[in-house]
Design an enzyme around this catalytic site. Structure first.
Site, PDB file in Angstrom:
ATOM      1  N   GLN A  78      23.382 -44.160  42.466  1.00  0.00           N
ATOM      2  CA  GLN A  78      21.981 -43.839  42.792  1.00  0.00           C
ATOM      3  C   GLN A  78      21.655 -42.433  42.311  1.00  0.00           C
ATOM      4  OE1 GLN A  78      20.927 -44.184  46.970  1.00  0.00           O
ATOM      5  NE2 GLN A  78      18.725 -44.079  46.526  1.00  0.00           N
ATOM      6  N   HIS A  88      15.043 -48.316  45.635  1.00  0.00           N
ATOM      7  CA  HIS A  88      14.465 -49.086  44.522  1.00  0.00           C
ATOM      8  C   HIS A  88      15.408 -50.196  44.115  1.00  0.00           C
ATOM      9  CE1 HIS A  88      16.756 -45.689  42.863  1.00  0.00           C
ATOM     10  NE2 HIS A  88      17.094 -46.508  41.875  1.00  0.00           N
TER      11      HIS A  88
HETATM   12  P1  AMP Z   1      19.345 -45.299  40.125  1.00  0.00           P
HETATM   13  O1  AMP Z   1      20.424 -44.756  39.220  1.00  0.00           O
HETATM   14  O2  AMP Z   1      19.668 -46.653  40.686  1.00  0.00           O
HETATM   15  O3  AMP Z   1      18.932 -44.296  41.188  1.00  0.00           O
HETATM   16  O4  AMP Z   1      18.107 -45.556  39.182  1.00  0.00           O
HETATM   17  C1  AMP Z   1      17.079 -44.633  39.007  1.00  0.00           C
HETATM   18  C2  AMP Z   1      16.283 -45.134  37.836  1.00  0.00           C
HETATM   19  O5  AMP Z   1      15.037 -44.476  37.839  1.00  0.00           O
HETATM   20  C3  AMP Z   1      16.933 -44.870  36.473  1.00  0.00           C
HETATM   21  O6  AMP Z   1      17.136 -46.096  35.809  1.00  0.00           O
HETATM   22  C4  AMP Z   1      15.899 -43.992  35.763  1.00  0.00           C
HETATM   23  O7  AMP Z   1      15.774 -44.293  34.399  1.00  0.00           O
HETATM   24  C5  AMP Z   1      14.630 -44.322  36.518  1.00  0.00           C
HETATM   25  N1  AMP Z   1      13.616 -43.274  36.509  1.00  0.00           N
HETATM   26  C6  AMP Z   1      13.769 -41.965  36.787  1.00  0.00           C
HETATM   27  N2  AMP Z   1      12.594 -41.310  36.689  1.00  0.00           N
HETATM   28  C7  AMP Z   1      11.670 -42.249  36.351  1.00  0.00           C
HETATM   29  C8  AMP Z   1      10.276 -42.199  36.098  1.00  0.00           C
HETATM   30  N3  AMP Z   1       9.567 -41.065  36.182  1.00  0.00           N
HETATM   31  N4  AMP Z   1       9.650 -43.363  35.757  1.00  0.00           N
HETATM   32  C9  AMP Z   1      10.334 -44.513  35.668  1.00  0.00           C
HETATM   33  N5  AMP Z   1      11.655 -44.622  35.915  1.00  0.00           N
HETATM   34  C10 AMP Z   1      12.323 -43.500  36.237  1.00  0.00           C
END
Ligand code: AMP
Ligand code: ZN
Length: 146
Positions: free
Chosen positions: A96, A102
């Site tokens: 995460q 999410h």
């Molecule tokens: P996690 O590693 O499960 O916390 O996933 C977080 C996700 O959020 C990653 O795949 C990022 O690419 C995505 N992310 C981070 N900032 C943004 C943003 N501003 N808009 C869309 N996705 C994002």
């Protein structure tokens, strides 16, 4: 939570490629997609992880997953989409990086088509922002019909 980027996205204070929105839920394209169509589904309210997520929020959230999955399938199956991961990370040790709950919806493709590999690396060079915006538009249109 004022410092949280996903709260800002859900409030419209930060831009995103939105795919779906209702009273409780917001879905948008991941900014560094692992594959074509990779999107995120979040509760509008801030909860850090699954341990904090109330059951009714979980229920609202998952109730939109089948229609988003269907819209992804209809959008991308002609381009080789064969499978879909529904993934959710809790804690840095589990991968995460954004601490607002999410779910990832990650379409998976026939390796022969488009050269996509079944890994977890963002395809930053292949999947540019223009392409992500165009995918969002296609998925959004189909989601509206569900
Ligand atoms: P996690 O590693 O499960 O916390 O996933 C977080 C996700 O959020 C990653 O795949 C990022 O690419 C995505 N992310 C981070 N900032 C943004 C943003 N501003 N808009 C869309 N996705 C994002
Ligand atoms: Zn938040």
């Amino acid at each position: 939570m004022t410092s949280c980027i996903f709260c800002k996205i859900a409030n419209g204070d930060l831009p995103s490629e939105k795919v779906y929105e209702d009273e409780h839920v917001f879905a948008f394209m991941d900014i560094t997609p692992v594959t074509k169509g990779h999107l995120l589904v979040i509760p509008k309210n801030h909860y850090e992880n699954v341990y904090d997520l109330p059951a009714d929020e979980a229920s609202h959230l998952f109730s939109v997953v089948p229609k988003l999955a269907q819209a992804l399938k209809e959008t991308f199956q002609q381009e080789g989409m064969k499978g879909l991961n529904v993934l959710q990370n809790n804690g840095a040790e589990a991968g995460q990086s954004v601490f607002h709950f999410h779910m990832h919806l990650i379409p998976r493709y026939d390796k022969q088509e488009d050269g996509f590999q079944p890994g977890w690396e963002p395809q930053i060079e292949t999947l540019t922002h223009d392409k992500i915006a165009a995918f969002a538009e296609r998925v959004r249109q189909l989601t509206e019909t569900k």
